[in-house]
Structure formats: structure tokens, C-alpha cells
Design a protein around this motif. Sequence first.
Motif, PDB file in Angstrom:
ATOM      1  N   TRP A   1      46.648  17.443  44.222  1.00 38.37           N
ATOM      2  CA  TRP A   1      47.009  17.414  42.807  1.00 38.37           C
ATOM      3  C   TRP A   1      47.638  18.738  42.398  1.00 38.37           C
ATOM      4  O   TRP A   1      47.775  19.652  43.214  1.00 38.37           O
ATOM      5  CB  TRP A   1      45.797  17.057  41.955  1.00 38.37           C
ATOM      6  N   LEU A   2      48.008  18.838  41.138  1.00 37.90           N
ATOM      7  CA  LEU A   2      48.770  19.994  40.673  1.00 37.90           C
ATOM      8  C   LEU A   2      48.046  21.313  40.882  1.00 37.90           C
ATOM      9  O   LEU A   2      48.664  22.330  41.209  1.00 37.90           O
ATOM     10  CB  LEU A   2      49.099  19.824  39.180  1.00 37.90           C
ATOM     11  N   ARG A   3      46.725  21.310  40.671  1.00 42.64           N
ATOM     12  CA  ARG A   3      45.974  22.562  40.731  1.00 42.64           C
ATOM     13  C   ARG A   3      44.856  22.533  41.771  1.00 42.64           C
ATOM     14  O   ARG A   3      43.859  23.220  41.617  1.00 42.64           O
ATOM     15  CB  ARG A   3      45.406  22.887  39.349  1.00 42.64           C
TER      16      ARG A   3
ATOM     17  N   HIS B   1      43.199  17.288  33.787  1.00 42.91           N
ATOM     18  CA  HIS B   1      43.900  16.721  32.635  1.00 42.91           C
ATOM     19  C   HIS B   1      45.417  16.815  32.803  1.00 42.91           C
ATOM     20  O   HIS B   1      46.154  15.956  32.314  1.00 42.91           O
ATOM     21  CB  HIS B   1      43.491  17.448  31.350  1.00 42.91           C
ATOM     22  N   ALA B   2      45.881  17.853  33.484  1.00 43.90           N
ATOM     23  CA  ALA B   2      47.330  18.002  33.687  1.00 43.90           C
ATOM     24  C   ALA B   2      47.885  16.871  34.546  1.00 43.90           C
ATOM     25  O   ALA B   2      48.952  16.323  34.251  1.00 43.90           O
ATOM     26  CB  ALA B   2      47.631  19.357  34.334  1.00 43.90           C
ATOM     27  N   ASP B   3      47.165  16.516  35.605  1.00 37.24           N
ATOM     28  CA  ASP B   3      47.608  15.414  36.464  1.00 37.24           C
ATOM     29  C   ASP B   3      47.653  14.102  35.695  1.00 37.24           C
ATOM     30  O   ASP B   3      48.589  13.311  35.839  1.00 37.24           O
ATOM     31  CB  ASP B   3      46.653  15.270  37.654  1.00 37.24           C
TER      32      ASP B   3
ATOM     33  N   ASN C   1      53.571  10.177  40.303  1.00 38.60           N
ATOM     34  CA  ASN C   1      53.414   8.957  39.524  1.00 38.60           C
ATOM     35  C   ASN C   1      52.742   7.865  40.361  1.00 38.60           C
ATOM     36  O   ASN C   1      51.793   7.201  39.930  1.00 38.60           O
ATOM     37  CB  ASN C   1      54.784   8.516  39.033  1.00 38.60           C
ATOM     38  N   ALA C   2      53.223   7.684  41.589  1.00 39.05           N
ATOM     39  CA  ALA C   2      52.666   6.656  42.465  1.00 39.05           C
ATOM     40  C   ALA C   2      51.213   6.950  42.815  1.00 39.05           C
ATOM     41  O   ALA C   2      50.371   6.036  42.846  1.00 39.05           O
ATOM     42  CB  ALA C   2      53.504   6.553  43.739  1.00 39.05           C
ATOM     43  N   ALA C   3      50.899   8.207  43.074  1.00 40.33           N
ATOM     44  CA  ALA C   3      49.526   8.578  43.422  1.00 40.33           C
ATOM     45  C   ALA C   3      48.573   8.316  42.256  1.00 40.33           C
ATOM     46  O   ALA C   3      47.447   7.837  42.459  1.00 40.33           O
ATOM     47  CB  ALA C   3      49.474  10.049  43.835  1.00 40.33           C
TER      48      ALA C   3
END
Length: 212
Positions: A150-152, A158-160, A190-192
Amino acid sequence: MILIGQYDSPFVRRAAIAAVLYDLPFENRPWSTFGDGDRIAQVNPTRRVPALQLDDGGVVIDSANILDWLDGLQRERGAATLIPASGVERREILHLTALATGLSDKIIALFYEKVLHEQTSAIWLERCRAQIAASLEALEAARAVASTTWLRGEALTHADIALGCALQHARESSPDEVDWSRWPALVAHNAACEALPAFRAVYRAFTGPADS
């Protein structure tokens, strides 16, 4: 708790997904800001969604405030949250979340300018498209550089969720506005997200302004 608003809104959806992930029971009332404005106004005078009616009769409005409230309930239970309570990591997650919700804001503004106005403003359309492109560029860079799930990191935040909801809404509501081949990292994100049970449980296909 009662969450008011339809899941085709990225803002309603992100609040609902957080509640599902937190295992906080709630009822959804899929009221439309167009068709159910008078009913929404009884809960939120601005007639905007989401709005969260609490069990004690209180009301929390705006998705950011709702998520803050849900985070607080999680902390009271001693459970993990989708964002730290403080520190640099919280700041970074909030920054990415703001980019994602900003993308949603401009996609919505662009959609309504085209759908509701017989004569559109070329200046306004150009401005929205420039803001959308800049947001996508920043988000693509952030997602592409992340070497984690994920992003972090390896845990969803919450960002994801905000980004996943923003991307799905953009792809459904404005399919002709974005060349998604330019944003492969975002398409993969998006797909994940959409493969997750919580996202599948909280979904309503976008059908137009009458249902927004």
C-alpha cells in the motif's frame, strides 16, 4: 449508527469502508442529494453527504470528520486505526488523502459542469481538467515509488481507501476524461482496492446525477 448517502459517492463510500473494516455496525440510508434533499436537510442543513447519525442522537457531517470520529471509537476500544494519532506518518497519510479527495472534488465539479449546464464554461472545464491532471500526476508518482503493498507500507490506511474510492468513481463517472493508460500504478491500486472484501461490500455503480 446510520450513514446517510449513496455508495456511488467516493466520500460516502470511504466512510462506509472504514466502518466495515473497524467492524462498527451501521445502517446505510442511500438518500440522493437530488431526490432526497429535504430528508438530508433534516440531518445536515447543507444537504450534503455523507452524514452520520449517532446512537445518542448526535450527527457528524463531512467524511473527514466522520473518519476522525470512527478512529476515536477504535482507539477507545484499544483497536488499531487506519491512521496514527500523531507524528510524521499521520501527516503523510493526511497529505495523500487530501490529494485523493481533491481529485474526487474536481472530477465531480467537471461532471456537473458538463451534465447540468446547457452552456458550459470553457475556462472552468479547462481549470478542472488541469487540476485533475496535476492530481493524477502526483498520485501516480506517490503510488509508483511505493515498494510496499500500500501507499505507506503493508497496512491499508485512509489514504489507500480515499484513493481507491476516488479512482473507481472517476473511472465510472467520467470514463472519457482520463487516459488511464498514462497512470498504470493508479490502475493497479484501483484493482487491488476493489478486490478487497470491504470494497466489494460497499459498492454502488455510478448511474448519474439523479443518484448522487
